[in-house]
Motif scaffolding. Structure first.
Motif, PDB file in Angstrom:
ATOM      1  N   LEU A   1       0.818  -1.209   0.000  1.00 21.27           N
ATOM      2  CA  LEU A   1       0.000   0.000   0.000  1.00 21.27           C
ATOM      3  C   LEU A   1       0.855   1.265   0.000  1.00 21.27           C
ATOM      4  O   LEU A   1       0.355   2.370  -0.159  1.00 21.27           O
ATOM      5  N   ASP A   2       2.157   1.080   0.249  1.00 25.74           N
ATOM      6  CA  ASP A   2       3.096   2.199   0.171  1.00 25.74           C
ATOM      7  C   ASP A   2       3.887   1.998  -1.123  1.00 25.74           C
ATOM      8  O   ASP A   2       3.589   1.105  -1.904  1.00 25.74           O
ATOM      9  N   SER A   3       4.866   2.853  -1.388  1.00 28.17           N
ATOM     10  CA  SER A   3       5.712   2.587  -2.557  1.00 28.17           C
ATOM     11  C   SER A   3       7.113   3.125  -2.323  1.00 28.17           C
ATOM     12  O   SER A   3       7.325   3.986  -1.469  1.00 28.17           O
ATOM     13  N   ALA A   4       8.048   2.585  -3.080  1.00 28.30           N
ATOM     14  CA  ALA A   4       9.448   2.992  -2.959  1.00 28.30           C
ATOM     15  C   ALA A   4      10.166   2.600  -4.247  1.00 28.30           C
ATOM     16  O   ALA A   4       9.654   1.809  -5.044  1.00 28.30           O
ATOM     17  N   VAL A   5      11.314   3.197  -4.427  1.00 29.23           N
ATOM     18  CA  VAL A   5      12.172   2.857  -5.567  1.00 29.23           C
ATOM     19  C   VAL A   5      13.556   2.539  -5.029  1.00 29.23           C
ATOM     20  O   VAL A   5      14.078   3.280  -4.198  1.00 29.23           O
ATOM     21  N   VAL A   6      14.132   1.394  -5.474  1.00 30.40           N
ATOM     22  CA  VAL A   6      15.556   1.132  -5.248  1.00 30.40           C
ATOM     23  C   VAL A   6      16.136   0.850  -6.627  1.00 30.40           C
ATOM     24  O   VAL A   6      15.823  -0.172  -7.231  1.00 30.40           O
ATOM     25  N   SER A   7      16.910   1.787  -7.143  1.00 29.98           N
ATOM     26  CA  SER A   7      17.481   1.614  -8.485  1.00 29.98           C
ATOM     27  C   SER A   7      18.994   1.664  -8.418  1.00 29.98           C
ATOM     28  O   SER A   7      19.558   2.533  -7.754  1.00 29.98           O
ATOM     29  N   ILE A   8      19.629   0.717  -9.114  1.00 26.62           N
ATOM     30  CA  ILE A   8      21.085   0.722  -9.178  1.00 26.62           C
ATOM     31  C   ILE A   8      21.509   1.354 -10.497  1.00 26.62           C
ATOM     32  O   ILE A   8      21.056   0.947 -11.577  1.00 26.62           O
ATOM     33  N   GLY A   9      22.328   2.391 -10.382  1.00 32.24           N
ATOM     34  CA  GLY A   9      22.720   3.146 -11.574  1.00 32.24           C
ATOM     35  C   GLY A   9      24.117   2.834 -12.056  1.00 32.24           C
ATOM     36  O   GLY A   9      24.492   3.220 -13.164  1.00 32.24           O
ATOM     37  N   SER A  10      24.889   2.137 -11.224  1.00 30.65           N
ATOM     38  CA  SER A  10      26.265   1.849 -11.629  1.00 30.65           C
ATOM     39  C   SER A  10      26.785   0.655 -10.856  1.00 30.65           C
ATOM     40  O   SER A  10      26.499   0.497  -9.677  1.00 30.65           O
ATOM     41  N   ILE A  11      27.524  -0.207 -11.547  1.00 34.94           N
ATOM     42  CA  ILE A  11      28.256  -1.275 -10.860  1.00 34.94           C
ATOM     43  C   ILE A  11      29.634  -1.315 -11.491  1.00 34.94           C
ATOM     44  O   ILE A  11      29.779  -1.273 -12.719  1.00 34.94           O
TER      45      ILE A  11
END
Ligand SMILES: [Zn+2]
Ligand SMILES: [Zn+2]
Length: 403
Positions: free
Chosen positions: A242-252
């Motif tokens: 019911l909530d939301s979030a973003v976890v994005s990896i932009g570089s490795i």
């Protein structure tokens, strides 16, 4: 596609007659700011102009140099309840090239008011002139002209320099123009408007070695691959549906493309997190650390997390958002007030003020090209409406606070 700049309603009728009468004056002020954009926290000309205008309006106090080039004006009402309401305008521009060739286009190469903060500054000046002339309120108006919104945490810089100790306010308000809404539309919601925008770096360390003898190494690349996969469960398994979030990896990054038989000693993973609630922000940071550390250990590696809390979420105070929406509806009609406007995963540093003081961040539609686009321009037609909305909110809220 650009949203029409043609107003949905007669904006002159929605605005206070006095502010509407000054429309051309504030159009000129806005266009002057637009010609001479200044970046980040470095806004000496803009701040000097603001100080000069405020002086000419006869406000009671002008304070400069707050967090560098921040300016605060204080205006006292006809009566003094001891309460104070703040209104904040951001005043900085962006490092981008203006593509329009209108008369008031930027004179400074590579700098442009591409987000309309020139308009926000002009609007708050209109509010200052109106309040200094009418004084039809009970308490104190604190008008905050803030540099450095575009990535410099200017709000935090002013707060850290004692903004709210020197000028205590009971509530604080701000608006942002919106190209996604037509001129005359006003939008907000009664909770989170903008996301917390954080950055993180994970460093996975192992004992590298010869690629031909993996059994004698602890491989940080393999550990990182499992960590990246496991991090996807933060949003899917830890954050409430019911909530939301973003976890994005932009570089490795690990190793050297020329060293195909070398297992490197470390791997770096960089990303961003977006959340809307403080508890979700805490949860995401905690799970990032737990998952990275424990998965790394299972491969004989170690993980360290560097989590940088940049901008907090913008969270409106529900009953104040409702009060402001009611005031907006009085001006433009209920049909033009969007009270359940979708939150955005973008960041906004007014969040630092709302962390300390109850208040509202609201959007006023203007149509036209999107912000941060080379063809963008603030729509001067909305200055009287936005100034009226802010001034009426201040008058009304001080009336309520005095009860
Ligand atoms: Zn912007
Ligand atoms: Zn902006």
């Amino acid at each position: 596609m650009n949203v029409s700049q043609v107003p949905l309603i007669d904006l002159s009728k929605a605005s206070d007659p006095l502010i509407e009468f000054w429309k051309d004056e504030f159009r000129q002020i806005r266009r002057d700011f637009h010609r001479y954009p200044e970046l980040g926290l470095d806004t000496p000309r803009t701040s000097q102009k603001i100080e000069d205008y405020l002086y000419s309006y006869g406000v009671d106090e002008i304070h400069t140099g707050i967090g560098g080039h921040g300016v605060v004006a204080v205006i006292n009402g006809k009566t003094n309840s001891g309460k104070a309401v703040g209104i904040r305008a951001d005043i900085d521009a962006l490092p981008m090239i203006e593509l329009s060739d209108h008369d008031h286009a930027s004179c400074l190469e590579g700098k442009m008011h591409g987000c309309g903060h020139d308009g926000h500054a002009a609007t708050l000046l209109a509010v200052a002139k109106y309040l200094a002339k009418t004084r039809n309120f009970n308490g104190k108006a604190v008008l905050i002209f803030q540099p450095g919104e575009e990535g410099y945490s200017g709000a935090k810089v002013m707060i850290d320099d004692g903004l709210f100790e020197r000028f205590p306010v009971d509530e604080v308000y701000a608006y942002h123009n919106s190209s996604q809404l037509r001129a005359g539309q006003i939008a907000l919601n009664y909770g989170s408007m903008q996301a917390a925008a954080d950055a993180f770096t994970l460093t996975i360390t192992g004992s590298g070695g010869h690629g031909s003898r993996p059994e004698s190494t602890h491989d940080p690349i393999v550990a990182s691959a499992y960590i990246i996969t496991a991090l996807q469960t933060i949003v899917s398994r830890n954050v409430s549906p019911l909530d939301s979030a973003v976890v994005s990896i932009g570089s490795i990054h690990s190793g050297n493309p020329l060293a195909q038989s070398v297992i490197p000693g470390s791997c770096q993973i960089v990303g961003t997190c977006r959340t809307f609630l403080p508890q979700t922000r805490d949860l995401v940071e905690k799970r990032l650390k737990e998952i990275a550390e424990t998965v790394a250990i299972s491969f004989g590696c170690t993980a360290t997390l560097d989590y940088d809390r940049k901008y907090p979420p913008v969270i409106n105070t529900p009953h104040l958002a409702q009060a402001m929406a009611d005031i907006a509806a009085n001006l433009v009609g209920e049909e033009n007030v969007l009270r359940d406007y979708p939150r955005s995963t973008g960041g906004e540093d007014f969040a630092f003020m709302l962390e300390k003081i109850p208040g509202v961040y609201i959007r006023v539609g203007q149509g036209g090209a999107p912000a941060h686009n080379g063809f963008y321009d603030f729509n001067d037609e909305i200055i009287p409406l936005a100034a009226t909305l802010l001034a009426k909110t201040l008058e009304k809220r001080l009336e309520e606070l005095a009860k």
